[in-house]
Design a protein around this motif. Structure first.
Motif, short mmCIF file in Angstrom:
data_model
loop_
_atom_site.label_atom_id
_atom_site.label_comp_id
_atom_site.label_asym_id
_atom_site.label_seq_id
_atom_site.Cartn_x
_atom_site.Cartn_y
_atom_site.Cartn_z
N PRO A 59 0.83 -1.22 0.00
CA PRO A 59 0.00 0.00 0.00
C PRO A 59 0.86 1.26 0.00
CG PRO A 59 -0.77 -1.57 1.64
CD PRO A 59 0.50 -2.11 1.11
N GLU A 60 0.26 2.36 -0.41
CA GLU A 60 1.01 3.60 -0.57
C GLU A 60 1.59 4.10 0.75
OE1 GLU A 60 0.54 8.00 -2.69
OE2 GLU A 60 -1.23 6.75 -2.31
N TYR A 61 0.82 3.96 1.85
CA TYR A 61 1.33 4.46 3.13
C TYR A 61 2.54 3.66 3.60
CZ TYR A 61 -0.64 0.64 5.96
OH TYR A 61 -0.90 -0.59 6.52
N GLN A 67 10.15 4.78 2.37
CA GLN A 67 10.96 5.75 1.65
C GLN A 67 11.43 6.87 2.57
OE1 GLN A 67 8.33 6.90 -1.49
NE2 GLN A 67 8.59 4.99 -2.64
N ARG A 68 10.55 7.29 3.50
CA ARG A 68 10.93 8.34 4.45
C ARG A 68 12.07 7.86 5.35
NH1 ARG A 68 6.44 8.73 6.94
NH2 ARG A 68 5.46 10.23 5.57
N ARG A 74 19.84 8.60 4.32
CA ARG A 74 20.73 9.06 3.24
C ARG A 74 21.07 10.55 3.37
NH1 ARG A 74 20.90 4.46 3.21
NH2 ARG A 74 20.31 2.96 1.61
N LEU A 75 20.04 11.39 3.61
CA LEU A 75 20.24 12.83 3.62
C LEU A 75 20.85 13.29 4.95
CD1 LEU A 75 16.85 13.97 2.05
CD2 LEU A 75 19.01 13.58 0.88
N LYS A 76 21.47 14.45 4.92
CA LYS A 76 21.98 15.05 6.15
C LYS A 76 20.80 15.63 6.94
CE LYS A 76 26.53 14.73 6.08
NZ LYS A 76 27.31 14.20 7.22
N VAL A 77 20.64 15.17 8.18
CA VAL A 77 19.51 15.58 9.01
C VAL A 77 20.01 16.59 10.05
CG1 VAL A 77 17.68 14.80 10.55
CG2 VAL A 77 18.46 13.33 8.69
#
Length: 262
Positions: A59-61, A67-68, A74-77
């Motif tokens: 499901p999308e959720y 993904q979140r 991956r990203l700098k938080v």
């Protein structure tokens, strides 16, 4: 007379496959048990059970929350968001929720029963019933903010998975500024069950009964030692920046190529 030529002995090439020794005896075969090898071709035997989760269309959720999670790795938080990854330890959280459950707000049914009993007592005795102010935990982000600004809150409990996170991202800084102890715990749904809601962003203690004041004081000291002081450095640190397996292998391969070229 010419000398006799020495006969050169030729080496025999080894067999391509290992040859069974003559002395090795074969294991006895039970004639009652017949071999039935399976054929997993198209239209043949039923395929064995496999893990098909990577082929499932989730499901999308579910896809969004996965993904979140990967994006946060991956990203700098920034530190303001990264502090929500540091939650209260399990033992202290268990002690906290034991105390919180003593101060659950009453439900509509409980309130109706209490008012009905008070009205019945008033009719019988003919005098107004003496109702004491209930001691309950406070919830609602606007209400909790007003309590913190007025320095009426004694302990603030914040959920770590609030979405959008902007609703509570400023709350720890406000608690530190006003000198009010706080902690971040796992699960907004866990806080919601305390106040009879699906979810709750935060809870706050304002007043406690006399018999629970010592327990609240020990809990606050445990939170300060096990959470606030322990995570002081982590609170100011950036998070994320963790690459996946493929990216790490690609960077290692690139680094080794540069090293070999020198």
């Amino acid at each position: 007379m010419a000398p006799a030529k020495k006969s050169a002995s030729k080496k025999v090439a080894p067999a391509p496959y290992p040859v069974a020794k003559k002395g090795a005896a074969k294991a006895p075969v039970n004639p009652l048990i017949e071999k039935t090898p399976k054929n997993f071709g198209v239209g043949q035997d039923v395929q064995p059970i496999k893990d098909l989760s990577r082929y499932v269309k989730w499901p999308e959720y579910v896809r969004l929350q996965r993904q979140r999670k990967i994006l946060n790795q991956r990203l700098k938080v920034p530190p303001a968001l990264n502090q929500f990854t540091q939650v209260l330890d399990k033992n202290t959280a268990t002690q906290l929720f034991k105390l919180v459950n003593k101060y659950r707000p009453e439900t509509r049914v409980e309130k109706k029963e209490r008012l009905t009993a008070a009205a019945a007592a008033q009719v019988e005795k003919g005098e107004k019933a003496d109702t004491k102010k209930p001691f309950v935990v406070k919830y609602g982000i606007n209400h909790i903010t007003a309590l913190i600004e007025a320095k009426k809150a004694s302990l603030v409990v914040i959920a770590d998975d609030v979405d959008p996170i902007e609703v509570v991202v400023w709350l720890p800084a406000l608690c530190r500024k006003m000198g009010i102890p706080y902690c971040i715990v796992k699960g907004k749904a866990r806080l919601g069950t305390v106040v009879h809601k699906k979810t709750a962003t935060a809870l706050a203690f304002t007043e406690t009964r006399a018999e629970d004041k010592a327990e609240l004081a020990s809990l606050i000291s445990a939170i300060k030692s096990n959470y606030t002081e322990k995570n002081e450095a982590a609170r100011k640190a950036w998070g994320g920046g963790l690459m996946g397996f493929k990216s790490n292998m690609k960077m290692a391969k690139r680094a080794s190529a540069v090293k070999n070229s020198l």
